[in-house]
Structure formats: structure tokens, C-alpha cells
Design a protein around this motif. Structure first.
Motif, short mmCIF file in Angstrom:
data_model
loop_
_atom_site.label_atom_id
_atom_site.label_comp_id
_atom_site.label_asym_id
_atom_site.label_seq_id
_atom_site.Cartn_x
_atom_site.Cartn_y
_atom_site.Cartn_z
N SER A 37 0.84 -1.20 0.00
CA SER A 37 0.00 0.00 0.00
C SER A 37 0.88 1.25 0.00
O SER A 37 2.02 1.24 0.47
CB SER A 37 -0.92 0.01 1.22
OG SER A 37 -0.15 0.13 2.41
N GLU A 40 -3.14 4.48 3.62
CA GLU A 40 -4.15 3.72 4.34
C GLU A 40 -4.97 4.66 5.22
O GLU A 40 -4.44 5.63 5.78
CB GLU A 40 -3.52 2.64 5.23
CG GLU A 40 -2.78 1.58 4.44
CD GLU A 40 -2.13 0.52 5.31
OE1 GLU A 40 -1.72 -0.52 4.77
OE2 GLU A 40 -2.03 0.75 6.54
N GLN A 63 -6.93 0.17 2.23
CA GLN A 63 -5.55 0.19 1.76
C GLN A 63 -5.55 0.58 0.28
O GLN A 63 -6.34 0.05 -0.50
CB GLN A 63 -4.90 -1.20 1.88
CG GLN A 63 -4.69 -1.70 3.29
CD GLN A 63 -4.03 -3.07 3.26
OE1 GLN A 63 -4.70 -4.08 2.99
NE2 GLN A 63 -2.73 -3.13 3.53
N GLY A 65 -2.96 1.03 -3.11
CA GLY A 65 -1.67 0.94 -3.78
C GLY A 65 -1.78 1.58 -5.15
O GLY A 65 -2.74 2.30 -5.44
N GLY A 69 -6.68 -1.69 -4.44
CA GLY A 69 -7.15 -1.19 -3.16
C GLY A 69 -7.90 -2.29 -2.45
O GLY A 69 -8.36 -3.25 -3.08
N ILE A 218 -0.68 -5.62 0.71
CA ILE A 218 -2.09 -5.84 0.41
C ILE A 218 -2.22 -7.32 0.03
O ILE A 218 -1.74 -7.74 -1.02
CB ILE A 218 -2.57 -4.95 -0.75
CG1 ILE A 218 -2.41 -3.47 -0.39
CG2 ILE A 218 -4.03 -5.26 -1.09
CD1 ILE A 218 -2.81 -2.52 -1.50
#
Length: 281
Positions: A37, A40, A63, A65, A69, A218
Motif C-alpha cells: 500500500s 491507508e 488500503q 496501492g 485497493g 495488500i
């Protein structure tokens, strides 16, 4: 005499079975890491069941990225982090009792809703906890309306917007300073990150209580591959049926004999669906 012997054998079998359950090895496999991630947000989520006149409070986390997500209960996030930090031998040596007492009781169960967002493909996969299933869909569009008003959450100045989505009207507070068009649950599409949101009936309320940028994995949920793929309506229908039928046997016993059977505490299980746009009859 024969009945006594059979009863003794049955009790012995139950004791052996209970001991086996407590010592059985739980295979906790290494979960695939989709990516780390970049951002957050932990939300306090309050659901209000007007029929029961009860609140249900829990923490959930989003989270985000670059490509994926994930939105889930914070307990699931913590439990996965603890178990996945163990080496393979330690994970495989976990007993059911150890996993329950040392992980799930402390951090929470991983049996509830889990949503994976494919940010590049603009789609999502939603594991619906009580349904035993999951569904997939394109990232749903939402009707957005910008409103006058400002408020501060987590020290960030936020602007106000209204969103109509799947049977509920949401008020969202988004922060233009955090340039991410996402937020709690499936809410998205605003020019800033959503730090708070609530629906017009008061049934659903999200408020950010923690923000962080330290990378964490994640994980792909183990349950994602274990539950069956269903339609969104079918998942919702199963959840509703469970919530409104689970208490029926207790009520039937009470109505037949209110002397020997206590009055059930609830009319039905807690039921506050996010989406009201489906005919579930």
C-alpha cells in the motif's frame, strides 16, 4: 445395561472428537501479496438498525496501492498481518485453539465483508461475509453534487458533497489536499479523499480515525478463492434470509411455551444493508 454402555461410548467419542478439534493443525498458507500500500485510512464505522434500535460500531480500513485497493474490517487486516509475519513452520504449527485465542480473539475474525478494487481495470470483487459467496462488477458510477460547507476531520479541511448511490443518499466530506478520489466502502469519484460520510437515514456513518503512508502488504484474501462466485442480488438475498430466519426457531419455541423457553433477545439478527436498490423478495 446396553443403553448405559452406548451412552458411555457416545460420551467417549465426543471427548475424543473435542480433543482432536483442539489439537488439529490449521493450515494457514502464505497469502499472495498483490503489492504494498501507499496510503491507508482507518475508519470508525457505525451502523444503526432502526428496527432493533441498536448501534453496531466497528473499525475498518482502506488500503490503497498503485494498482489495487482493499477495504476490510480492521480486525481482518491485523489478523492477516500477525499470521503472515510468522514463518511457514510456525503458521503450519498453529492449532485451532491457538489461532482463535492468540489471534482472532485479540484482533478480530476474518469472516466479514472484504472488497478488492482493481484500480487499473476499474472493477471490484466483493466477498460478502454471511452469504458464503462473492460477486464481481465494474467500479460503480455515483451521482455527485457539490455543496456549500466546510468541516475539519483529522486536522484536514474538507469540503461537502452529496452522492446518490444504490438507494441511499450520502453526504461526504472530502479533502482536496489528499489527491486520491477514493473513500470508505465503495464511495469514490470526488476531487479529494473522503474522510467522513453518512447516509441521510443515519443508518451508515464513516469517520476517519487514522491515516498513514507506511507501506504494508495488500494480501489476497484466502476466502476469495474459497467462496463461490454469485450475482450481487443473490449474495444480498442470502444475507437477508439468514438475518431474518436465524431467530425464528427460538421465537416459535417461546410462542408455544413461554414458561420453559425464555423470550429471545432479538427479533432478528442485525441487518443494515448498504445497498437498497435490489428486490430481494
Amino acid at each position: 445395561m446396553r443403553i448405559i454402555v452406548l451412552t458411555a461410548i457416545s460420551l467417549l467419542f465426543c471427548l475424543i472428537s473435542a480433543a482432536q478439534v483442539k489439537s488439529v493443525r490449521v493450515i494457514a498458507p502464505e497469502l499472495p501479496v498483490l503489492e504494498n500500500s501507499m496510503f491507508e485510512c482507518v475508519y470508525s464505522h457505525i451502523e444503526y438498525d432502526a428496527d432493533l434500535d441498536r448501534d453496531n460500531c466497528k473499525d475498518e480500513i482502506l488500503q490503497l496501492g498503485r494498482n489495487y485497493g482493499c477495504f476490510m474490517p480492521y480486525g481482518t487486516y491485523k489478523s492477516d498481518s500477525v499470521v503472515q509475519s510468522m514463518d511457514k513452520n510456525a503458521r503450519n504449527a498453529l492449532t485451532f485453539t491457538q489461532l482463535n485465542n492468540n489471534v482472532h480473539v485479540v484482533y478480530g475474525w476474518g469472516e466479514y465483508d472484504w472488497i478488492l478494487f482493481d484500480l487499473k481495470g476499474q472493477s471490484l470483487s466483493h466477498v460478502v461475509g454471511r452469504s458464503g459467496g462473492r460477486y464481481e462488477e465494474a467500479m460503480p458510477a455515483q451521482e455527485l453534487e457539490f455543496l456549500e460547507g466546510e468541516a475539519t476531520f483529522m486536522g484536514y479541511k474538507c469540503r461537502k458533497a452529496r452522492c446518490t448511490f444504490r438507494g441511499r443518499e450520502w453526504t461526504a466530506w472530502y479533502c482536496p489536499e489528499i489527491k486520491l478520489p477514493y473513500g470508505s466502502w465503495k464511495l469514490r469519484g470526488l476531487p479529494g479523499f473522503i474522510l467522513a460520510a453518512s447516509d441521510s437515514t443515519g443508518a451508515q456513518t464513516y469517520t476517519a480515525i487514522g491515516l498513514r503512508t507506511k507501506p504494508t502488504p495488500i494480501y489476497m484474501s484466502r476466502r476469495h478463492g474459497e467462496v463461490r462466485l454469485m450475482k450481487r442480488e443473490d449474495c444480498a438475498r442470502v444475507v437477508k434470509d439468514i438475518c431474518f430466519t436465524a431467530c425464528k426457531p427460538a421465537w416459535e419455541r417461546y410462542n408455544e411455551d413461554s414458561v420453559d423457553f425464555p423470550r429471545p433477545a432479538l427479533k432478528h439478527l442485525y441487518y443494515v444493508p448498504h445497498e437498497l436498490d435490489m428486490n430481494l423478495e
